[in-house]
Write a protein that holds these residues in place. Structure first.
Motif, short mmCIF file in Angstrom:
data_model
loop_
_atom_site.label_atom_id
_atom_site.label_comp_id
_atom_site.label_asym_id
_atom_site.label_seq_id
_atom_site.Cartn_x
_atom_site.Cartn_y
_atom_site.Cartn_z
N VAL A 159 12.57 11.95 -10.14
CA VAL A 159 11.98 12.82 -9.38
C VAL A 159 12.03 14.17 -9.62
O VAL A 159 13.00 14.91 -9.29
N PRO A 160 11.00 14.87 -9.97
CA PRO A 160 11.22 16.10 -10.09
C PRO A 160 11.25 17.00 -8.93
O PRO A 160 10.49 16.81 -7.98
N TYR A 161 12.00 17.82 -8.72
CA TYR A 161 12.06 19.10 -7.30
C TYR A 161 12.39 20.34 -8.06
O TYR A 161 13.44 20.26 -8.35
N LYS A 162 11.62 21.25 -7.51
CA LYS A 162 11.92 22.55 -8.00
C LYS A 162 12.16 22.85 -9.56
O LYS A 162 11.50 22.02 -10.16
N GLU A 186 3.64 6.44 -13.20
CA GLU A 186 3.74 7.28 -12.01
C GLU A 186 3.91 6.51 -10.72
O GLU A 186 3.09 5.49 -10.76
N VAL A 187 4.85 6.75 -10.10
CA VAL A 187 5.08 6.46 -8.49
C VAL A 187 5.39 7.65 -7.71
O VAL A 187 5.71 8.69 -8.21
N GLU A 188 5.19 7.32 -6.30
CA GLU A 188 5.61 8.48 -5.46
C GLU A 188 6.88 7.97 -4.80
O GLU A 188 7.16 6.81 -4.45
N ILE A 189 7.89 8.81 -4.77
CA ILE A 189 9.15 8.76 -4.10
C ILE A 189 9.32 10.16 -3.10
O ILE A 189 9.17 11.07 -3.41
N SER A 190 9.53 9.60 -1.92
CA SER A 190 9.43 10.65 -0.86
C SER A 190 8.30 11.46 -1.01
O SER A 190 8.51 12.86 -0.59
N GLY A 191 7.12 11.23 -1.30
CA GLY A 191 6.01 11.81 -1.13
C GLY A 191 5.75 12.68 -2.60
O GLY A 191 4.71 13.54 -2.52
N SER A 209 6.43 10.86 -9.12
CA SER A 209 7.79 10.56 -9.98
C SER A 209 7.35 9.83 -11.20
O SER A 209 6.37 9.31 -11.37
N ILE A 210 8.47 9.50 -12.17
CA ILE A 210 8.29 8.49 -13.06
C ILE A 210 9.43 7.23 -13.00
O ILE A 210 10.44 7.59 -12.41
N TYR A 211 8.82 6.21 -13.25
CA TYR A 211 9.46 4.77 -13.11
C TYR A 211 9.53 3.84 -14.33
O TYR A 211 8.50 3.81 -14.73
N PHE A 212 10.62 3.36 -14.66
CA PHE A 212 10.54 2.58 -15.80
C PHE A 212 11.76 1.38 -15.72
O PHE A 212 12.77 1.70 -15.02
N VAL A 213 11.51 0.37 -16.28
CA VAL A 213 12.54 -0.88 -16.35
C VAL A 213 12.99 -0.88 -17.46
O VAL A 213 11.82 -1.43 -18.52
#
Length: 204
Positions: free
Chosen positions: A167-170, A133-138, A141-145
């Motif tokens: 990044v989930p939105y609506k 879990e990370v924060e993108i623009s507040g 979100s999910i992040y992986f490599v």
């Protein structure tokens, strides 16, 4: 304030304005990111132009995603021209995808489940960094490599590394992929800087 100081301030302000990097922005879905310097953009211009013509409602936005098999390419950036460059081409790809209903935990679980599909396409796929879990623009979100081998039509094998942000939105989510090479063509610093410029929801 001395005249020389004022003049210097004006010159600096003008230079900053002149040489500022451009931003890619899609107001309809609410996504913005700084464009990488001197990269080639290959956007979905026709679809996005049509998007500007109809009434922007949640229903229409979701309908458009659905009609495009659950995913719309907003834009892509290539470090080199794919028509003339052989080998790995560092790439940034931004898609808006159908999210469905549910809270963040359900979104996270669906993303974790979807990562299993990588093995179907790339036998040697493995995580360099497991999904976190990370924060993108507040926004949580999910992040992986991951890394894998990609074979070209002429039989060349390319060692690829891919960073993915979801990044989930609506009722949809943005999937941002940053791809470069496992050896050479390391764009880590540039990618890290660009991620910090992402803005969600038409923020100024």
């Amino acid at each position: 304030m001395k005249k020389s100081t004022i003049l210097l301030f004006i010159i600096i302000s003008f230079l900053n304005l002149t040489y500022a990097q451009k931003n890619f922005q899609n107001k309809e879905y609410g996504f913005q990111i700084q464009e990488p310097n001197n990269w080639i953009e290959a956007g979905n211009k026709q679809l996005l132009k049509n998007l500007e013509k109809f009434e922007v409602t949640e229903e229409n936005l979701m309908k458009l995603i659905s009609e495009n098999k659950g995913s719309i390419l907003l834009t892509s950036f290539y470090k080199y021209d794919p028509k003339t460059h052989a080998g790995i081409i560092p790439t940034i790809q931004i898609n808006v995808r159908m999210r469905g209903r549910g809270d963040f935990n359900q979104f996270k679980n669906s993303m974790l489940e979807s990562t299993k599909n990588f093995k179907k396409y790339f036998n040697d796929f493995e995580f360099i960094k497991n999904p976190i879990e990370v924060e993108i623009s507040g926004i949580k979100s999910i992040y992986f490599v991951g890394k894998f081998t990609m074979k070209t039509q002429d039989g060349q094998e390319l060692k690829v590394r891919s960073r993915t942000y979801a990044v989930p939105y609506k009722n949809y989510f943005f999937q941002v992929n940053f791809t470069d090479g496992q050896i050479g063509e390391d764009c880590t610093n540039e990618f890290d800087k660009l991620v910090k410029t992402i803005k969600i929801g038409n923020k100024n």
